[in-house]
Design an enzyme around this catalytic site. Structure first.
Site, PDB file in Angstrom:
ATOM      1  N   CYS A  94     -32.109 -78.644  44.305  1.00  0.00           N
ATOM      2  CA  CYS A  94     -33.243 -78.705  43.381  1.00  0.00           C
ATOM      3  C   CYS A  94     -34.164 -79.880  43.711  1.00  0.00           C
ATOM      4  O   CYS A  94     -33.750 -80.853  44.362  1.00  0.00           O
ATOM      5  CB  CYS A  94     -32.740 -78.863  41.951  1.00  0.00           C
ATOM      6  SG  CYS A  94     -32.034 -77.377  41.240  1.00  0.00           S
TER       7      CYS A  94
ATOM      8  N   CYS B 234     -29.234 -80.611  37.035  1.00  0.00           N
ATOM      9  CA  CYS B 234     -30.185 -81.717  37.266  1.00  0.00           C
ATOM     10  C   CYS B 234     -30.199 -82.676  36.077  1.00  0.00           C
ATOM     11  O   CYS B 234     -30.401 -83.876  36.259  1.00  0.00           O
ATOM     12  CB  CYS B 234     -31.571 -81.176  37.550  1.00  0.00           C
ATOM     13  SG  CYS B 234     -31.666 -80.506  39.229  1.00  0.00           S
TER      14      CYS B 234
ATOM     15  N   CYS C  64     -32.852 -77.989  35.223  1.00  0.00           N
ATOM     16  CA  CYS C  64     -31.663 -77.170  34.994  1.00  0.00           C
ATOM     17  C   CYS C  64     -30.508 -78.071  34.514  1.00  0.00           C
ATOM     18  O   CYS C  64     -30.602 -79.307  34.565  1.00  0.00           O
ATOM     19  CB  CYS C  64     -31.278 -76.415  36.269  1.00  0.00           C
ATOM     20  SG  CYS C  64     -30.519 -77.458  37.539  1.00  0.00           S
TER      21      CYS C  64
ATOM     22  N   GLU D 170     -34.351 -74.634  49.604  1.00  0.00           N
ATOM     23  CA  GLU D 170     -33.412 -73.505  49.545  1.00  0.00           C
ATOM     24  C   GLU D 170     -32.814 -73.225  50.916  1.00  0.00           C
ATOM     25  O   GLU D 170     -33.230 -73.800  51.927  1.00  0.00           O
ATOM     26  CB  GLU D 170     -34.139 -72.280  48.981  1.00  0.00           C
ATOM     27  CG  GLU D 170     -34.595 -72.517  47.540  1.00  0.00           C
ATOM     28  CD  GLU D 170     -35.290 -71.320  46.917  1.00  0.00           C
ATOM     29  OE1 GLU D 170     -35.584 -70.337  47.623  1.00  0.00           O
ATOM     30  OE2 GLU D 170     -35.552 -71.398  45.698  1.00  0.00           O
TER      31      GLU D 170
ATOM     32  N   ASN E 222     -37.694 -78.659  45.947  1.00  0.00           N
ATOM     33  CA  ASN E 222     -36.478 -77.868  46.163  1.00  0.00           C
ATOM     34  C   ASN E 222     -36.424 -77.386  47.610  1.00  0.00           C
ATOM     35  O   ASN E 222     -37.449 -77.086  48.232  1.00  0.00           O
ATOM     36  CB  ASN E 222     -36.341 -76.708  45.150  1.00  0.00           C
ATOM     37  CG  ASN E 222     -37.558 -75.830  45.021  1.00  0.00           C
ATOM     38  OD1 ASN E 222     -38.675 -76.233  45.343  1.00  0.00           O
ATOM     39  ND2 ASN E 222     -37.360 -74.626  44.529  1.00  0.00           N
TER      40      ASN E 222
ATOM     41  N   GLU F  68     -35.264 -82.209  41.716  1.00  0.00           N
ATOM     42  CA  GLU F  68     -34.808 -83.460  41.107  1.00  0.00           C
ATOM     43  C   GLU F  68     -33.719 -84.099  41.973  1.00  0.00           C
ATOM     44  O   GLU F  68     -33.706 -85.321  42.171  1.00  0.00           O
ATOM     45  CB  GLU F  68     -34.245 -83.201  39.702  1.00  0.00           C
ATOM     46  CG  GLU F  68     -35.235 -82.611  38.715  1.00  0.00           C
ATOM     47  CD  GLU F  68     -35.232 -81.101  38.690  1.00  0.00           C
ATOM     48  OE1 GLU F  68     -35.112 -80.467  39.753  1.00  0.00           O
ATOM     49  OE2 GLU F  68     -35.351 -80.546  37.591  1.00  0.00           O
TER      50      GLU F  68
END
Ligand code: THU
Length: 131
Positions: free
Chosen positions: A53, A89, A86, A44, A42, A55
């Site tokens: 993310c 994803c 999530c 950010e 990930n 993925e």
């Protein structure tokens, strides 16, 4: 490459996550039908919603590398608790995955649960729904 090898790769790439805001580093490693391995973490951003993310990062690497079919994927979070993909994803993986492929979710050091794509995102929206 086995799911345990993918786990090792996911743990390794998690250490390169940029997650200073959530302090929740995530790693993902996937094998394609062609046998290649792609990883992602990930990333950010100070503008919080701009983060991506693990993925999504692995999928972007896969498509950049010229592959489009996921055979298996491992996702790991940082603590004791399982890190399942999530909702966003799940949809992103679905774009490149058959309903029966395995998605393995883990914590800081092991896979805790394995799911089929279909079980994580039943009755999903896909290319056929655009018809
Ligand atoms: N995160 C992922 O990388 N993958 C998921 O499927 C769940 C959440 C990241 C996003 C954010 O950087 C951090 O974990 C906390 O939500």
């Amino acid at each position: 490459m086995s799911k345990d090898d993918l786990l090792e790769k996911a743990i390794e790439v998690r250490s390169r996550a940029h997650a200073p805001y959530s302090e929740h580093p995530v790693g993902a490693a996937l094998r394609t039908m062609s046998g290649k391995i792609y990883v992602g973490c990930n990333v950010e951003n100070a503008a919080y919603p701009e983060g991506i993310c693990a993925e999504a990062s692995a999928i972007a690497a896969m498509v950049t590398g010229g592959d489009t079919q996921i055979a298996e994927i491992v996702v790991v979070g940082p603590g004791e608790v399982i890190c399942t993909p999530c909702g966003g994803c799940r949809q992103k993986i679905r774009e490149f995955a058959a309903p029966d492929i395995q998605i393995h979710a883990g914590n800081k050091d092991k896979i805790l649960k394995s799911y089929s794509m279909e079980s994580l995102l039943p009755d999903s929206f896909g290319p056929k729904n655009l018809g």
